[in-house]
Design a protein around this motif. Sequence first.
Motif, mmCIF file in Angstrom:
data_model
loop_
_atom_site.group_PDB
_atom_site.id
_atom_site.type_symbol
_atom_site.label_atom_id
_atom_site.label_comp_id
_atom_site.label_asym_id
_atom_site.label_seq_id
_atom_site.Cartn_x
_atom_site.Cartn_y
_atom_site.Cartn_z
ATOM 1 N N ARG A 110 -6.291 0.747 3.325
ATOM 2 C CA ARG A 110 -7.643 0.939 2.795
ATOM 3 C C ARG A 110 -7.657 2.109 1.811
ATOM 4 N N LEU A 111 -6.958 3.203 2.144
ATOM 5 C CA LEU A 111 -6.878 4.339 1.233
ATOM 6 C C LEU A 111 -6.211 3.940 -0.083
ATOM 7 N N ALA A 112 -5.148 3.165 -0.017
ATOM 8 C CA ALA A 112 -4.462 2.728 -1.238
ATOM 9 C C ALA A 112 -5.419 1.930 -2.124
ATOM 10 N N GLU A 113 -6.218 1.064 -1.524
ATOM 11 C CA GLU A 113 -7.176 0.283 -2.312
ATOM 12 C C GLU A 113 -8.255 1.196 -2.898
ATOM 13 N N ILE A 114 -8.722 2.169 -2.130
ATOM 14 C CA ILE A 114 -9.711 3.128 -2.640
ATOM 15 C C ILE A 114 -9.130 3.895 -3.818
ATOM 16 N N LEU A 115 -7.906 4.351 -3.709
ATOM 17 C CA LEU A 115 -7.261 5.063 -4.823
ATOM 18 C C LEU A 115 -7.227 4.214 -6.086
ATOM 19 N N PRO B 179 0.805 -1.222 0.000
ATOM 20 C CA PRO B 179 0.000 0.000 0.000
ATOM 21 C C PRO B 179 0.838 1.273 0.000
ATOM 22 N N GLN B 180 1.929 1.279 0.757
ATOM 23 C CA GLN B 180 2.754 2.474 0.845
ATOM 24 C C GLN B 180 3.311 2.883 -0.511
ATOM 25 N N GLN B 181 3.583 1.921 -1.378
ATOM 26 C CA GLN B 181 4.087 2.241 -2.716
ATOM 27 C C GLN B 181 3.021 2.946 -3.552
ATOM 28 N N VAL B 182 1.769 2.546 -3.394
ATOM 29 C CA VAL B 182 0.669 3.211 -4.098
ATOM 30 C C VAL B 182 0.543 4.646 -3.585
ATOM 31 N N LEU B 183 0.585 4.823 -2.270
ATOM 32 C CA LEU B 183 0.450 6.157 -1.678
ATOM 33 C C LEU B 183 1.624 7.050 -2.062
ATOM 34 N N GLU B 184 2.821 6.491 -2.087
ATOM 35 C CA GLU B 184 3.999 7.260 -2.474
ATOM 36 C C GLU B 184 3.884 7.721 -3.926
ATOM 37 N N PHE B 185 3.449 6.827 -4.820
ATOM 38 C CA PHE B 185 3.245 7.196 -6.222
ATOM 39 C C PHE B 185 2.257 8.353 -6.318
ATOM 40 N N TRP B 186 1.134 8.222 -5.631
ATOM 41 C CA TRP B 186 0.045 9.183 -5.778
ATOM 42 C C TRP B 186 0.337 10.518 -5.084
ATOM 43 N N PHE B 187 0.770 10.466 -3.836
ATOM 44 C CA PHE B 187 0.882 11.682 -3.031
ATOM 45 C C PHE B 187 2.265 12.317 -3.020
ATOM 46 N N GLU B 188 3.317 11.541 -3.220
ATOM 47 C CA GLU B 188 4.664 12.104 -3.151
ATOM 48 C C GLU B 188 5.251 12.392 -4.524
ATOM 49 N N ARG B 189 5.002 11.519 -5.468
ATOM 50 C CA ARG B 189 5.588 11.698 -6.801
ATOM 51 C C ARG B 189 4.686 12.474 -7.742
ATOM 52 N N HIS B 190 3.427 12.616 -7.376
ATOM 53 C CA HIS B 190 2.477 13.331 -8.228
ATOM 54 C C HIS B 190 1.627 14.247 -7.368
ATOM 55 N N GLY B 191 0.953 15.185 -8.014
ATOM 56 C CA GLY B 191 0.135 16.140 -7.270
ATOM 57 C C GLY B 191 -1.015 16.655 -8.095
ATOM 58 N N TYR B 192 -1.511 17.802 -7.704
ATOM 59 C CA TYR B 192 -2.744 18.354 -8.259
ATOM 60 C C TYR B 192 -2.763 18.371 -9.783
ATOM 61 N N GLU B 193 -1.702 18.869 -10.396
ATOM 62 C CA GLU B 193 -1.683 18.973 -11.861
ATOM 63 C C GLU B 193 -1.858 17.606 -12.523
ATOM 64 N N ASP B 194 -1.190 16.602 -12.007
ATOM 65 C CA ASP B 194 -1.346 15.257 -12.559
ATOM 66 C C ASP B 194 -2.741 14.709 -12.259
ATOM 67 N N TRP B 195 -3.179 14.843 -11.006
ATOM 68 C CA TRP B 195 -4.441 14.255 -10.586
ATOM 69 C C TRP B 195 -5.614 14.771 -11.406
ATOM 70 N N PHE B 196 -5.655 16.074 -11.624
ATOM 71 C CA PHE B 196 -6.846 16.676 -12.210
ATOM 72 C C PHE B 196 -6.652 17.241 -13.615
ATOM 73 N N ARG B 197 -5.396 17.292 -14.082
ATOM 74 C CA ARG B 197 -5.151 17.820 -15.426
ATOM 75 C C ARG B 197 -4.133 16.999 -16.209
ATOM 76 N N GLY B 198 -3.788 15.836 -15.699
ATOM 77 C CA GLY B 198 -2.689 15.060 -16.257
ATOM 78 C C GLY B 198 -2.918 14.465 -17.627
ATOM 79 N N GLY B 199 -4.133 14.045 -17.904
ATOM 80 C CA GLY B 199 -4.430 13.473 -19.209
ATOM 81 C C GLY B 199 -3.621 12.226 -19.517
ATOM 82 N N GLU B 200 -3.399 12.008 -20.790
ATOM 83 C CA GLU B 200 -2.751 10.776 -21.252
ATOM 84 C C GLU B 200 -1.336 10.577 -20.698
ATOM 85 N N PRO B 201 -0.501 11.612 -20.569
ATOM 86 C CA PRO B 201 0.834 11.359 -19.998
ATOM 87 C C PRO B 201 0.766 10.759 -18.582
#
Length: 180
Positions: free
Chosen positions: A56-61, A3-25
């Motif tokens: 649980r958060l990692a699975e929800i993501l 789970p920590q690897q999923v959270l690290e990918f989502w919250f540490e390596r990426h942020g708002y621009e990727d989450w909501f405007r990232g598109g295909e890249p």
Amino acid sequence: MQPQQVLEFWFERHGYEDWFRGGEPFDAKCRAELGDIHARAVKAELWHWRSGAEGRLAEILLLDQLSRQLHRGDRRAFASDTMAVTLAQELVAQGLDTRLDASQRMFAYLPFEHAESEILQDESVRLFEALGNADALQYAIDHRETIRRFGRFPFRNAALGRQSTPEEIAYMAERADQIF
């Protein structure tokens, strides 16, 4: 993968621009790094992650956000929504959401906002009010108003093979920059 690897990918390596405007890249990064674990989440094979808030958060993501990234424009983008909201409901009911930081809690609450249910939309607004993020709250209110008006998210109609009404077509034309 843990789970920590999923959270690290989502919250540490990426942020708002990727989450909501990232598109295909960003979708391609998600596919390359999390596609396999997403497939396991969809099959409910990650149940052992549910013993703590972060697992649980990692699975929800994976079920909520990654489904949308990996299957953009396809009915599979929404196929795991029921499972994601169920996990989110349990997280909140057990008070585990309070163990998460504000950005993590926002993603724990998004399955409520993504639900095509007035009851779950009301809960979404309540949760986002408590979170105290005005922008996130406004999105929750907007989503709830769409469900109150149409009973569904018109922007999903094409992917889900649903016929749009004339009112929905006009609504989508007015909000072409928004996707629910």
